[in-house]
Design an enzyme around this catalytic site. Sequence first.
Site, PDB file in Angstrom:
ATOM      1  N   HIS A   1      -2.101  -5.477   1.548  1.00  0.00           N
ATOM      2  CA  HIS A   1      -3.401  -6.125   1.373  1.00  0.00           C
ATOM      3  C   HIS A   1      -3.174  -7.604   1.105  1.00  0.00           C
ATOM      4  O   HIS A   1      -2.206  -7.959   0.419  1.00  0.00           O
ATOM      5  CB  HIS A   1      -4.134  -5.514   0.169  1.00  0.00           C
ATOM      6  CG  HIS A   1      -5.358  -6.285  -0.237  1.00  0.00           C
ATOM      7  ND1 HIS A   1      -6.566  -6.130   0.401  1.00  0.00           N
ATOM      8  CD2 HIS A   1      -5.545  -7.243  -1.181  1.00  0.00           C
ATOM      9  CE1 HIS A   1      -7.450  -6.963  -0.155  1.00  0.00           C
ATOM     10  NE2 HIS A   1      -6.853  -7.639  -1.116  1.00  0.00           N
TER      11      HIS A   1
ATOM     12  N   TYR B   1     -12.590  -1.417  -3.162  1.00  0.00           N
ATOM     13  CA  TYR B   1     -13.062  -1.570  -1.790  1.00  0.00           C
ATOM     14  C   TYR B   1     -14.569  -1.352  -1.665  1.00  0.00           C
ATOM     15  O   TYR B   1     -15.063  -1.045  -0.572  1.00  0.00           O
ATOM     16  CB  TYR B   1     -12.299  -0.619  -0.863  1.00  0.00           C
ATOM     17  CG  TYR B   1     -10.900  -1.105  -0.536  1.00  0.00           C
ATOM     18  CD1 TYR B   1     -10.695  -2.196   0.304  1.00  0.00           C
ATOM     19  CD2 TYR B   1      -9.773  -0.480  -1.073  1.00  0.00           C
ATOM     20  CE1 TYR B   1      -9.422  -2.650   0.611  1.00  0.00           C
ATOM     21  CE2 TYR B   1      -8.483  -0.924  -0.769  1.00  0.00           C
ATOM     22  CZ  TYR B   1      -8.327  -2.016   0.077  1.00  0.00           C
ATOM     23  OH  TYR B   1      -7.055  -2.464   0.389  1.00  0.00           O
TER      24      TYR B   1
ATOM     25  N   PHE C   1     -15.120   4.279   7.605  1.00  0.00           N
ATOM     26  CA  PHE C   1     -13.763   4.609   7.164  1.00  0.00           C
ATOM     27  C   PHE C   1     -13.596   4.543   5.650  1.00  0.00           C
ATOM     28  O   PHE C   1     -12.488   4.696   5.139  1.00  0.00           O
ATOM     29  CB  PHE C   1     -12.753   3.682   7.850  1.00  0.00           C
ATOM     30  CG  PHE C   1     -13.010   2.208   7.635  1.00  0.00           C
ATOM     31  CD1 PHE C   1     -12.629   1.569   6.463  1.00  0.00           C
ATOM     32  CD2 PHE C   1     -13.652   1.455   8.615  1.00  0.00           C
ATOM     33  CE1 PHE C   1     -12.875   0.221   6.255  1.00  0.00           C
ATOM     34  CE2 PHE C   1     -13.912   0.096   8.426  1.00  0.00           C
ATOM     35  CZ  PHE C   1     -13.513  -0.516   7.234  1.00  0.00           C
TER      36      PHE C   1
ATOM     37  N   ARG D   1       2.596  -6.663   8.857  1.00  0.00           N
ATOM     38  CA  ARG D   1       1.933  -5.496   9.460  1.00  0.00           C
ATOM     39  C   ARG D   1       2.570  -5.124  10.806  1.00  0.00           C
ATOM     40  O   ARG D   1       2.692  -3.938  11.121  1.00  0.00           O
ATOM     41  CB  ARG D   1       0.435  -5.747   9.590  1.00  0.00           C
ATOM     42  CG  ARG D   1      -0.280  -5.546   8.241  1.00  0.00           C
ATOM     43  CD  ARG D   1      -1.701  -6.011   8.261  1.00  0.00           C
ATOM     44  NE  ARG D   1      -2.455  -5.571   7.102  1.00  0.00           N
ATOM     45  CZ  ARG D   1      -3.638  -6.074   6.752  1.00  0.00           C
ATOM     46  NH1 ARG D   1      -4.207  -7.020   7.476  1.00  0.00           N
ATOM     47  NH2 ARG D   1      -4.259  -5.615   5.677  1.00  0.00           N
TER      48      ARG D   1
ATOM     49  N   LYS E   1       0.828  -1.213   0.000  1.00  0.00           N
ATOM     50  CA  LYS E   1       0.000   0.000   0.000  1.00  0.00           C
ATOM     51  C   LYS E   1       0.863   1.265   0.000  1.00  0.00           C
ATOM     52  O   LYS E   1       2.066   1.216   0.298  1.00  0.00           O
ATOM     53  CB  LYS E   1      -0.934  -0.040   1.211  1.00  0.00           C
ATOM     54  CG  LYS E   1      -1.926  -1.213   1.170  1.00  0.00           C
ATOM     55  CD  LYS E   1      -2.899  -1.164   2.351  1.00  0.00           C
ATOM     56  CE  LYS E   1      -3.878  -2.313   2.289  1.00  0.00           C
ATOM     57  NZ  LYS E   1      -4.895  -2.221   3.401  1.00  0.00           N
TER      58      LYS E   1
ATOM     59  N   ARG F   1      -2.407 -14.432   4.556  1.00  0.00           N
ATOM     60  CA  ARG F   1      -3.066 -13.738   5.678  1.00  0.00           C
ATOM     61  C   ARG F   1      -2.250 -13.938   6.964  1.00  0.00           C
ATOM     62  O   ARG F   1      -2.115 -13.014   7.770  1.00  0.00           O
ATOM     63  CB  ARG F   1      -4.503 -14.244   5.872  1.00  0.00           C
ATOM     64  CG  ARG F   1      -5.474 -13.908   4.739  1.00  0.00           C
ATOM     65  CD  ARG F   1      -5.783 -12.434   4.565  1.00  0.00           C
ATOM     66  NE  ARG F   1      -6.296 -11.789   5.738  1.00  0.00           N
ATOM     67  CZ  ARG F   1      -6.984 -10.626   5.717  1.00  0.00           C
ATOM     68  NH1 ARG F   1      -7.238 -10.010   4.555  1.00  0.00           N
ATOM     69  NH2 ARG F   1      -7.390 -10.068   6.810  1.00  0.00           N
TER      70      ARG F   1
ATOM     71  N   ASN G   1      -2.071   0.231   6.775  1.00  0.00           N
ATOM     72  CA  ASN G   1      -1.534  -1.023   7.297  1.00  0.00           C
ATOM     73  C   ASN G   1      -0.670  -1.802   6.308  1.00  0.00           C
ATOM     74  O   ASN G   1      -0.607  -3.029   6.356  1.00  0.00           O
ATOM     75  CB  ASN G   1      -2.655  -1.873   7.909  1.00  0.00           C
ATOM     76  CG  ASN G   1      -3.722  -2.247   6.904  1.00  0.00           C
ATOM     77  OD1 ASN G   1      -3.587  -1.949   5.721  1.00  0.00           O
ATOM     78  ND2 ASN G   1      -4.757  -2.905   7.369  1.00  0.00           N
TER      79      ASN G   1
ATOM     80  N   THR H   1      -5.439  -7.007  10.812  1.00  0.00           N
ATOM     81  CA  THR H   1      -5.733  -5.726  10.163  1.00  0.00           C
ATOM     82  C   THR H   1      -5.143  -4.559  10.958  1.00  0.00           C
ATOM     83  O   THR H   1      -4.541  -3.644  10.388  1.00  0.00           O
ATOM     84  CB  THR H   1      -7.268  -5.550  10.037  1.00  0.00           C
ATOM     85  OG1 THR H   1      -7.804  -6.690   9.367  1.00  0.00           O
ATOM     86  CG2 THR H   1      -7.614  -4.279   9.277  1.00  0.00           C
TER      87      THR H   1
HETATM   88  P1  DAT Z   1      -7.974  -6.551   5.825  1.00  0.00           P
HETATM   89  O1  DAT Z   1      -7.183  -5.561   5.000  1.00  0.00           O
HETATM   90  O2  DAT Z   1      -7.169  -7.086   6.975  1.00  0.00           O
HETATM   91  O3  DAT Z   1      -8.609  -7.622   4.999  1.00  0.00           O
HETATM   92  P2  DAT Z   1     -10.619  -5.357   6.017  1.00  0.00           P
HETATM   93  O4  DAT Z   1     -10.942  -6.095   4.764  1.00  0.00           O
HETATM   94  O5  DAT Z   1     -11.544  -5.521   7.182  1.00  0.00           O
HETATM   95  O6  DAT Z   1      -9.148  -5.709   6.530  1.00  0.00           O
HETATM   96  O7  DAT Z   1     -10.541  -3.797   5.719  1.00  0.00           O
HETATM   97  C1  DAT Z   1      -9.944  -3.339   4.519  1.00  0.00           C
HETATM   98  C2  DAT Z   1      -9.087  -2.151   4.843  1.00  0.00           C
HETATM   99  O8  DAT Z   1      -9.896  -1.095   5.354  1.00  0.00           O
HETATM  100  C3  DAT Z   1      -8.035  -2.392   5.922  1.00  0.00           C
HETATM  101  O9  DAT Z   1      -6.880  -3.015   5.423  1.00  0.00           O
HETATM  102  C4  DAT Z   1      -7.774  -0.993   6.391  1.00  0.00           C
HETATM  103  C5  DAT Z   1      -9.158  -0.368   6.330  1.00  0.00           C
HETATM  104  N1  DAT Z   1      -9.825  -0.455   7.638  1.00  0.00           N
HETATM  105  C6  DAT Z   1     -10.403  -1.562   8.177  1.00  0.00           C
HETATM  106  N2  DAT Z   1     -10.903  -1.306   9.389  1.00  0.00           N
HETATM  107  C7  DAT Z   1     -10.652   0.009   9.634  1.00  0.00           C
HETATM  108  C8  DAT Z   1     -10.909   0.888  10.714  1.00  0.00           C
HETATM  109  N3  DAT Z   1     -11.549   0.476  11.818  1.00  0.00           N
HETATM  110  N4  DAT Z   1     -10.474   2.178  10.598  1.00  0.00           N
HETATM  111  C9  DAT Z   1      -9.834   2.620   9.499  1.00  0.00           C
HETATM  112  N5  DAT Z   1      -9.557   1.840   8.431  1.00  0.00           N
HETATM  113  C10 DAT Z   1      -9.949   0.551   8.498  1.00  0.00           C
HETATM  114 MG    MG Z   2     -10.075  -7.551   3.584  1.00  0.00          MG
END
Ligand code: DAT
Ligand code: MG
Length: 139
Positions: A117, A51, A59, A104, A11, A87, A114, A93
């Site tokens: 992806h 997304y 967010f 991470r 990212k 993963r 973070n 996350t």
């Molecule tokens: P991951 O990337 O671990 O699959 P996710 O699919 O739940 O996580 O969310 C996608 C992305 O969205 C994540 O990498 C960062 C952002 N994100 C998730 N939860 C968040 C939060 N509580 N506040 C801000 N950004 C968030």
């Molecule tokens: Mg995800």
Amino acid sequence: MASHRTFTMIKPDAVEAGHIGNILKQITDSGFKIVAMKFTRLSKQKAGEFYAVHQERPFYQELVDFMSRGPIVAAILEKENAVEELRKLIGATNPANAEPGTIRALYAKNVGENAVHGSDSDENAAIEASFHFAGVEIF
Ligand code: DAT
Ligand code: MG
């Protein structure tokens, strides 16, 4: 796409911080083979599409702004049990909850920025891979 493949992005935060080389090394040292890769940048529209599943989350706009603010590395990775293995390698996350030694834990700034992806299912890995790559770009 076969189930031994997954999709990843380094990212904008990790690219800005100069971590591309270290992250790719950690991925390949962990037994993943790179079968497609590009250095690219998502437009706001493309980041929003990628997304879209999160569009009702509070967010979402922050996520779209972040993911489009600079270049990323997109790649398709091959390994036995690739989705689950990646993963595990990237960690939770929120980096505060990520296991020590995960990507991470090492490189992410916070839950929003973070570093990497990783696809969460074989089905999404295939969708995300074809979002970024044409068939002739996958080896
Ligand atoms: P991951 O990337 O671990 O699959 P996710 O699919 O739940 O996580 O969310 C996608 C992305 O969205 C994540 O990498 C960062 C952002 N994100 C998730 N939860 C968040 C939060 N509580 N506040 C801000 N950004 C968030
Ligand atoms: Mg995800």
